[in-house]
Design a protein around this motif. Structure first.
Motif, PDB file in Angstrom:
ATOM      1  N   SER A  67       0.830  -1.203   0.000  1.00  0.00           N
ATOM      2  CA  SER A  67       0.000   0.000   0.000  1.00  0.00           C
ATOM      3  C   SER A  67       0.868   1.258   0.000  1.00  0.00           C
ATOM      4  O   SER A  67       0.637   2.189  -0.781  1.00  0.00           O
ATOM      5  CB  SER A  67      -0.924  -0.023   1.218  1.00  0.00           C
ATOM      6  OG  SER A  67      -1.693   1.145   1.268  1.00  0.00           O
ATOM      7  N   ASN A  68       1.887   1.285   0.868  1.00  0.00           N
ATOM      8  CA  ASN A  68       2.793   2.438   0.926  1.00  0.00           C
ATOM      9  C   ASN A  68       3.573   2.613  -0.366  1.00  0.00           C
ATOM     10  O   ASN A  68       3.743   3.737  -0.855  1.00  0.00           O
ATOM     11  CB  ASN A  68       3.761   2.293   2.101  1.00  0.00           C
ATOM     12  CG  ASN A  68       3.104   2.571   3.427  1.00  0.00           C
ATOM     13  OD1 ASN A  68       2.130   3.314   3.507  1.00  0.00           O
ATOM     14  ND2 ASN A  68       3.624   1.974   4.480  1.00  0.00           N
ATOM     15  N   ASN A  70       2.744   1.602  -3.405  1.00  0.00           N
ATOM     16  CA  ASN A  70       1.841   2.058  -4.464  1.00  0.00           C
ATOM     17  C   ASN A  70       1.433   3.517  -4.290  1.00  0.00           C
ATOM     18  O   ASN A  70       1.224   4.226  -5.276  1.00  0.00           O
ATOM     19  CB  ASN A  70       0.617   1.154  -4.550  1.00  0.00           C
ATOM     20  CG  ASN A  70       0.946  -0.190  -5.161  1.00  0.00           C
ATOM     21  OD1 ASN A  70       1.754  -0.290  -6.076  1.00  0.00           O
ATOM     22  ND2 ASN A  70       0.335  -1.243  -4.642  1.00  0.00           N
ATOM     23  N   ALA A  71       1.323   3.980  -3.051  1.00  0.00           N
ATOM     24  CA  ALA A  71       0.990   5.388  -2.806  1.00  0.00           C
ATOM     25  C   ALA A  71       2.151   6.304  -3.186  1.00  0.00           C
ATOM     26  O   ALA A  71       1.943   7.379  -3.749  1.00  0.00           O
ATOM     27  CB  ALA A  71       0.611   5.594  -1.342  1.00  0.00           C
ATOM     28  N   PRO A  74       3.304   5.009  -7.702  1.00  0.00           N
ATOM     29  CA  PRO A  74       2.273   4.268  -8.439  1.00  0.00           C
ATOM     30  C   PRO A  74       2.867   3.610  -9.693  1.00  0.00           C
ATOM     31  O   PRO A  74       3.657   4.213 -10.406  1.00  0.00           O
ATOM     32  CB  PRO A  74       1.263   5.351  -8.829  1.00  0.00           C
ATOM     33  CG  PRO A  74       1.525   6.490  -7.908  1.00  0.00           C
ATOM     34  CD  PRO A  74       2.988   6.415  -7.554  1.00  0.00           C
TER      35      PRO A  74
END
Length: 98
Positions: A67-68, A70-71, A74
């Motif tokens: 998640s981190n 991809n944030a 991206p």
């Protein structure tokens, strides 16, 4: 042009080996860390083309890491690498980058 590869693993000795393997190829720049905090710091400060997740990362940490990542970056490719010879590592990386 160098490909920057971030390796995140929990075992310090394996991380040292991964650093040696990744930086043995002139076309790769390997950055190897053992903590999520170090990984996030690298991702914030540098361009990273590929992230390798090593062994020892539990399921919850992996979810948070993905998640981190991809944030922050991206579209960056994330693959798992649990070991094997340098030929396997090379094949995994080349497949991910193609």
């Amino acid at each position: 042009m160098q490909t920057t590869i971030l390796y995140i693993g929990r075992d310090a000795e394996i991380t040292i080996v991964m650093n040696r393997l990744l930086n043995a190829r002139p076309e790769w720049k390997g950055i190897c860390v053992c903590t999520d905090e170090e990984a996030v710091s690298i991702l914030e400060a540098q361009n990273v083309d590929l992230v390798l997740l090593g062994n020892g990362i539990d399921v919850e940490c992996e979810k948070a890491l993905r998640s981190n990542i991809n944030a922050l970056k991206p579209g960056v490719k994330i693959i798992q690498h649990y070991g094997g010879g340098s030929g396997l590592l090379y094949g995994e990386i080349m497949t991910a980058l193609s």
